[in-house]
Motif scaffolding. Sequence first.
Motif, PDB file in Angstrom:
ATOM      1  N   THR A 148      96.104 113.033  51.447  1.00 40.81           N
ATOM      2  CA  THR A 148      95.356 113.310  52.668  1.00 40.81           C
ATOM      3  C   THR A 148      96.044 112.710  53.888  1.00 40.81           C
ATOM      4  O   THR A 148      96.159 113.361  54.937  1.00 40.81           O
ATOM      5  CB  THR A 148      93.925 112.764  52.550  1.00 40.81           C
ATOM      6  N   LEU A 205      94.641 110.999  46.014  1.00 42.61           N
ATOM      7  CA  LEU A 205      93.980 111.822  47.028  1.00 42.61           C
ATOM      8  C   LEU A 205      94.148 111.204  48.415  1.00 42.61           C
ATOM      9  O   LEU A 205      94.418 111.905  49.397  1.00 42.61           O
ATOM     10  CB  LEU A 205      92.495 111.973  46.688  1.00 42.61           C
ATOM     11  N   ASN A 256      93.223 107.865  40.384  1.00 45.27           N
ATOM     12  CA  ASN A 256      93.235 109.206  40.965  1.00 45.27           C
ATOM     13  C   ASN A 256      92.797 109.268  42.426  1.00 45.27           C
ATOM     14  O   ASN A 256      93.407 109.991  43.221  1.00 45.27           O
ATOM     15  CB  ASN A 256      92.366 110.143  40.116  1.00 45.27           C
TER      16      ASN A 256
END
Length: 293
Positions: free
Chosen positions: A102, A98, A94
Amino acid sequence: MALQAGVYLVVMYLKLPVVYFLVGRLLSGLSGDFNAILAGCFAYVADTSDRRSRTFRVAVLEAYTVSIRCLYSVLQCTELESLLIFTLSFRYINPFWLVLATNLASSLYAYLFVRESVPPDPSAKLLTSHHHKAVWHLYSTGGNGSEGSGGFHRCKLWLYTLCFFLVVTVHFGGRDLYVLYELSSPLCWGPALIGYGSAAQHLAYLSSLLGLKIMQYCLKDSWVALVGLASNITGLLVFSVADTTQLMFTGYGLCFLFMAATPVLRSKLSKLVDPSEQGQSVYVLTYMFKSVF
């Protein structure tokens, strides 16, 4: 870096051999990796700020680049005790989603909203040795900065660069030594205390930023740098004799201004060069910064 995160996700989902992670690293490295981001951001701030506000703006940027590390260190406090379970669990995938999101969002923001500070040169070439020659010319002649050129100016460039290298080497070269010292006798810290210590160490970036802003109202930049160095020296002296948890955290508290010197040195260097030479001086600092890591 987005390509790197994408390759990592593919490797993890398809359970490919670990060697395929190198493909992501190659794609990121050939594209400039974090070096390009760091050099570009610092050069942009130097281009778009005036001489008076440059030191603080550089400090803000430097604090921002380590803010994620502060968050990561705080999270470590609760995760380190179950590190083996965490490593083997699916949750390890996970964070890479991210990272991918980002990096893509940052790229889109930079492309749409960040105004270029340097006019594009149609005759510029992608593959050229001109940039490396320009760096050598800058440090061999002293550049074309507003504070003059010549032998004295060149000496100041070299001295500020040497100071920056020494300060960053102490800051980041000794980071892993803290953990080794905390693991060994007489402290014998466990995972939770190591996480708290790492969080305290990284929060000093934010306290240094606040202290830098306050000290600039009554002190010149050179004195601000000296205060930051004094904070680091006193903290290191306490670390050298720390034999209890309380004394170790006292050392972390005394280091609350230890990063005030680096933005001052960056700002001093940027003021010694011409606006067209900002990228060259930042390139050298970034290279030295990464070499320490």
